[in-house]
Design an enzyme around this catalytic site. Sequence first.
Site, PDB file in Angstrom:
ATOM      1  N   ASP A 160      -5.844  -7.514  -5.012  1.00 24.80           N
ATOM      2  CA  ASP A 160      -6.874  -7.325  -3.990  1.00 24.80           C
ATOM      3  C   ASP A 160      -7.850  -6.240  -4.413  1.00 24.80           C
ATOM      4  O   ASP A 160      -7.777  -5.105  -3.944  1.00 24.80           O
ATOM      5  CB  ASP A 160      -6.183  -6.958  -2.670  1.00 24.80           C
ATOM      6  CG  ASP A 160      -7.153  -6.945  -1.497  1.00 24.80           C
ATOM      7  OD1 ASP A 160      -8.246  -7.531  -1.624  1.00 24.80           O
ATOM      8  OD2 ASP A 160      -6.816  -6.346  -0.460  1.00 24.80           O
ATOM      9  N   LEU A 161      -8.752  -6.604  -5.317  1.00 19.97           N
ATOM     10  CA  LEU A 161      -9.713  -5.610  -5.813  1.00 19.97           C
ATOM     11  C   LEU A 161     -11.042  -5.705  -5.093  1.00 19.97           C
ATOM     12  O   LEU A 161     -11.916  -4.872  -5.290  1.00 19.97           O
ATOM     13  CB  LEU A 161      -9.917  -5.782  -7.333  1.00 19.97           C
ATOM     14  CG  LEU A 161      -8.669  -5.595  -8.194  1.00 19.97           C
ATOM     15  CD1 LEU A 161      -9.030  -5.705  -9.672  1.00 19.97           C
ATOM     16  CD2 LEU A 161      -7.991  -4.259  -7.923  1.00 19.97           C
ATOM     17  N   LYS A 162     -11.217  -6.739  -4.281  1.00 25.81           N
ATOM     18  CA  LYS A 162     -12.462  -6.935  -3.521  1.00 25.81           C
ATOM     19  C   LYS A 162     -13.678  -6.639  -4.395  1.00 25.81           C
ATOM     20  O   LYS A 162     -14.514  -5.792  -4.087  1.00 25.81           O
ATOM     21  CB  LYS A 162     -12.469  -6.067  -2.258  1.00 25.81           C
ATOM     22  CG  LYS A 162     -11.386  -6.445  -1.261  1.00 25.81           C
ATOM     23  CD  LYS A 162     -11.598  -5.770   0.070  1.00 25.81           C
ATOM     24  CE  LYS A 162     -10.512  -6.115   1.066  1.00 25.81           C
ATOM     25  NZ  LYS A 162      -9.188  -5.519   0.746  1.00 25.81           N
ATOM     26  N   LEU A 163     -13.795  -7.383  -5.493  1.00 22.83           N
ATOM     27  CA  LEU A 163     -14.884  -7.152  -6.445  1.00 22.83           C
ATOM     28  C   LEU A 163     -16.236  -7.437  -5.791  1.00 22.83           C
ATOM     29  O   LEU A 163     -16.384  -8.401  -5.036  1.00 22.83           O
ATOM     30  CB  LEU A 163     -14.705  -8.039  -7.675  1.00 22.83           C
ATOM     31  CG  LEU A 163     -13.389  -7.876  -8.442  1.00 22.83           C
ATOM     32  CD1 LEU A 163     -13.289  -8.920  -9.551  1.00 22.83           C
ATOM     33  CD2 LEU A 163     -13.265  -6.470  -9.019  1.00 22.83           C
ATOM     34  N   HIS A 164     -17.188  -6.604  -6.094  1.00 22.40           N
ATOM     35  CA  HIS A 164     -18.548  -6.758  -5.556  1.00 22.40           C
ATOM     36  C   HIS A 164     -19.480  -6.035  -6.517  1.00 22.40           C
ATOM     37  O   HIS A 164     -19.635  -4.813  -6.446  1.00 22.40           O
ATOM     38  CB  HIS A 164     -18.611  -6.147  -4.143  1.00 22.40           C
ATOM     39  CG  HIS A 164     -19.892  -6.444  -3.427  1.00 22.40           C
ATOM     40  ND1 HIS A 164     -20.111  -6.068  -2.126  1.00 22.40           N
ATOM     41  CD2 HIS A 164     -21.000  -7.082  -3.827  1.00 22.40           C
ATOM     42  CE1 HIS A 164     -21.314  -6.475  -1.759  1.00 22.40           C
ATOM     43  NE2 HIS A 164     -21.873  -7.088  -2.771  1.00 22.40           N
ATOM     44  N   ASP A 165     -20.094  -6.786  -7.430  1.00 23.38           N
ATOM     45  CA  ASP A 165     -20.935  -6.164  -8.457  1.00 23.38           C
ATOM     46  C   ASP A 165     -21.868  -7.248  -8.988  1.00 23.38           C
ATOM     47  O   ASP A 165     -21.875  -8.366  -8.460  1.00 23.38           O
ATOM     48  CB  ASP A 165     -20.024  -5.588  -9.573  1.00 23.38           C
ATOM     49  CG  ASP A 165     -20.660  -4.398 -10.278  1.00 23.38           C
ATOM     50  OD1 ASP A 165     -21.868  -4.451 -10.573  1.00 23.38           O
ATOM     51  OD2 ASP A 165     -19.945  -3.425 -10.552  1.00 23.38           O
ATOM     52  N   ILE A 166     -22.605  -6.970 -10.037  1.00 23.11           N
ATOM     53  CA  ILE A 166     -23.484  -8.011 -10.588  1.00 23.11           C
ATOM     54  C   ILE A 166     -22.598  -9.108 -11.196  1.00 23.11           C
ATOM     55  O   ILE A 166     -21.455  -8.849 -11.589  1.00 23.11           O
ATOM     56  CB  ILE A 166     -24.483  -7.435 -11.625  1.00 23.11           C
ATOM     57  CG1 ILE A 166     -23.757  -6.803 -12.797  1.00 23.11           C
ATOM     58  CG2 ILE A 166     -25.420  -6.433 -10.963  1.00 23.11           C
ATOM     59  CD1 ILE A 166     -24.672  -6.447 -13.965  1.00 23.11           C
ATOM     60  N   THR A 225     -11.323  -7.087   8.461  1.00 17.27           N
ATOM     61  CA  THR A 225     -10.704  -7.185   9.793  1.00 17.27           C
ATOM     62  C   THR A 225     -10.647  -5.832  10.504  1.00 17.27           C
ATOM     63  O   THR A 225     -10.351  -5.771  11.689  1.00 17.27           O
ATOM     64  CB  THR A 225      -9.275  -7.764   9.705  1.00 17.27           C
ATOM     65  OG1 THR A 225      -8.596  -7.081   8.663  1.00 17.27           O
ATOM     66  CG2 THR A 225      -9.280  -9.246   9.423  1.00 17.27           C
ATOM     67  N   LYS A 278       0.765  -8.189  -2.448  1.00 22.28           N
ATOM     68  CA  LYS A 278      -0.648  -7.846  -2.614  1.00 22.28           C
ATOM     69  C   LYS A 278      -0.751  -6.454  -3.239  1.00 22.28           C
ATOM     70  O   LYS A 278      -0.334  -5.463  -2.635  1.00 22.28           O
ATOM     71  CB  LYS A 278      -1.374  -7.868  -1.265  1.00 22.28           C
ATOM     72  CG  LYS A 278      -2.862  -7.652  -1.424  1.00 22.28           C
ATOM     73  CD  LYS A 278      -3.585  -7.813  -0.107  1.00 22.28           C
ATOM     74  CE  LYS A 278      -3.557  -6.584   0.743  1.00 22.28           C
ATOM     75  NZ  LYS A 278      -4.382  -5.461   0.260  1.00 22.28           N
ATOM     76  N   ASP A 290       0.842  -1.205   0.000  1.00 23.20           N
ATOM     77  CA  ASP A 290       0.000   0.000   0.000  1.00 23.20           C
ATOM     78  C   ASP A 290       0.878   1.256   0.000  1.00 23.20           C
ATOM     79  O   ASP A 290       0.856   2.062   0.944  1.00 23.20           O
ATOM     80  CB  ASP A 290      -0.932  -0.021   1.216  1.00 23.20           C
ATOM     81  CG  ASP A 290      -1.867  -1.229   1.208  1.00 23.20           C
ATOM     82  OD1 ASP A 290      -2.285  -1.651   0.118  1.00 23.20           O
ATOM     83  OD2 ASP A 290      -2.164  -1.769   2.289  1.00 23.20           O
ATOM     84  N   GLY A 323       1.205  -5.445   5.931  1.00 18.05           N
ATOM     85  CA  GLY A 323       1.578  -4.178   5.328  1.00 18.05           C
ATOM     86  C   GLY A 323       2.446  -3.354   6.254  1.00 18.05           C
ATOM     87  O   GLY A 323       3.673  -3.467   6.262  1.00 18.05           O
ATOM     88  N   ARG A 324       1.789  -2.530   7.059  1.00 18.29           N
ATOM     89  CA  ARG A 324       2.537  -1.560   7.865  1.00 18.29           C
ATOM     90  C   ARG A 324       3.610  -2.144   8.778  1.00 18.29           C
ATOM     91  O   ARG A 324       4.671  -1.523   8.934  1.00 18.29           O
ATOM     92  CB  ARG A 324       1.548  -0.672   8.642  1.00 18.29           C
ATOM     93  CG  ARG A 324       0.874   0.347   7.712  1.00 18.29           C
ATOM     94  CD  ARG A 324      -0.403   0.908   8.268  1.00 18.29           C
ATOM     95  NE  ARG A 324      -1.454  -0.088   8.307  1.00 18.29           N
ATOM     96  CZ  ARG A 324      -2.717   0.175   8.649  1.00 18.29           C
ATOM     97  NH1 ARG A 324      -3.062   1.409   8.961  1.00 18.29           N
ATOM     98  NH2 ARG A 324      -3.622  -0.786   8.644  1.00 18.29           N
ATOM     99  N   ARG A 384      -0.094  -8.556  13.343  1.00 15.52           N
ATOM    100  CA  ARG A 384       0.776  -7.609  14.039  1.00 15.52           C
ATOM    101  C   ARG A 384       1.776  -8.365  14.900  1.00 15.52           C
ATOM    102  O   ARG A 384       1.389  -9.033  15.874  1.00 15.52           O
ATOM    103  CB  ARG A 384      -0.056  -6.679  14.956  1.00 15.52           C
ATOM    104  CG  ARG A 384      -0.930  -5.686  14.201  1.00 15.52           C
ATOM    105  CD  ARG A 384      -0.081  -4.686  13.424  1.00 15.52           C
ATOM    106  NE  ARG A 384      -0.864  -3.707  12.664  1.00 15.52           N
ATOM    107  CZ  ARG A 384      -1.223  -3.862  11.389  1.00 15.52           C
ATOM    108  NH1 ARG A 384      -0.900  -4.954  10.720  1.00 15.52           N
ATOM    109  NH2 ARG A 384      -1.887  -2.905  10.767  1.00 15.52           N
TER     110      ARG A 384
END
Length: 239
Positions: free
Chosen positions: A60-66, A124, A33, A12, A213-214, A184
């Site tokens: 990681d596009l977290k698709l959510h559509d028809i 999360t 990622k 990120d 990530g961080r 973590r």
Amino acid sequence: MPARDAIALAADLPLQQATSLYDRISPHVGIVKVGLSLFVEHGPLAVKAFADLGARVFLDLKLHDIPNTVELASARAAALGVSYLTVHASGGTDMLVAAVRGAESGAKTSGRAPPEILAVTVLTSMNSATFNEVVPSSEIDEQVDRLARVAVKANVGGLVCSAREVSRLRQMKSDLILCTPGIRPEGSAANDQSRVETPATAIASGATFLVIGRPIYAAIDPLDAARRIECEVQSALSA
Ligand code: C5P
């Protein structure tokens, strides 16, 4: 499995910073990622940049559509050669089945292996208060199990879940890929994550790979942080 293959860097960061970071830490981290910010700015070039450095790419596009829209997007992602692609389990059975079908057809057309479709259950970053704003009169755990059952029935490759949910979800299907953000190491800041675990605990619970990530990229010494995490994962894998 080498510990390196159980660690995904959540890149990120701006692309150039992210690729030069990955170039340094790649001996310890096998997956990158590529999330929304990198993909919105650079598109397929972001995928190629990490693939060229030898990473397996987790888009990681977290698709959510028809269903039709998700199927088309999934096919395009497969053609890019990514190893994992995320969708929201809350899109429901038809959307999830369409994502798997798109991954297979896109891979076939481009002569690549299809990416594993990973379904996101409950983010999360959510706690009971933020969760109940959108799903009143239900508990996070109930919702995770409900969405996981839908996703497993739709034949996705795996789930994105909190490390705290791994051992429970592993019982649904033994060969599910369970990938866990919200990791973590002891002593690092939780930031905006609510349901966090250490790398060792997540692996010991049965996570397939960890998304981090961080704790790596915002560490004072990212190479040392990656090395330590790899050691911790290696010990947990061989325990
Ligand atoms: O920096 P940190 O280790 O918290 O990064 C976690 C990464 O995992 C972020 O890229 C975030 O978008 C992603 N993620 C998450 N929770 C999910 C799914 C993905 O934190 N349920």
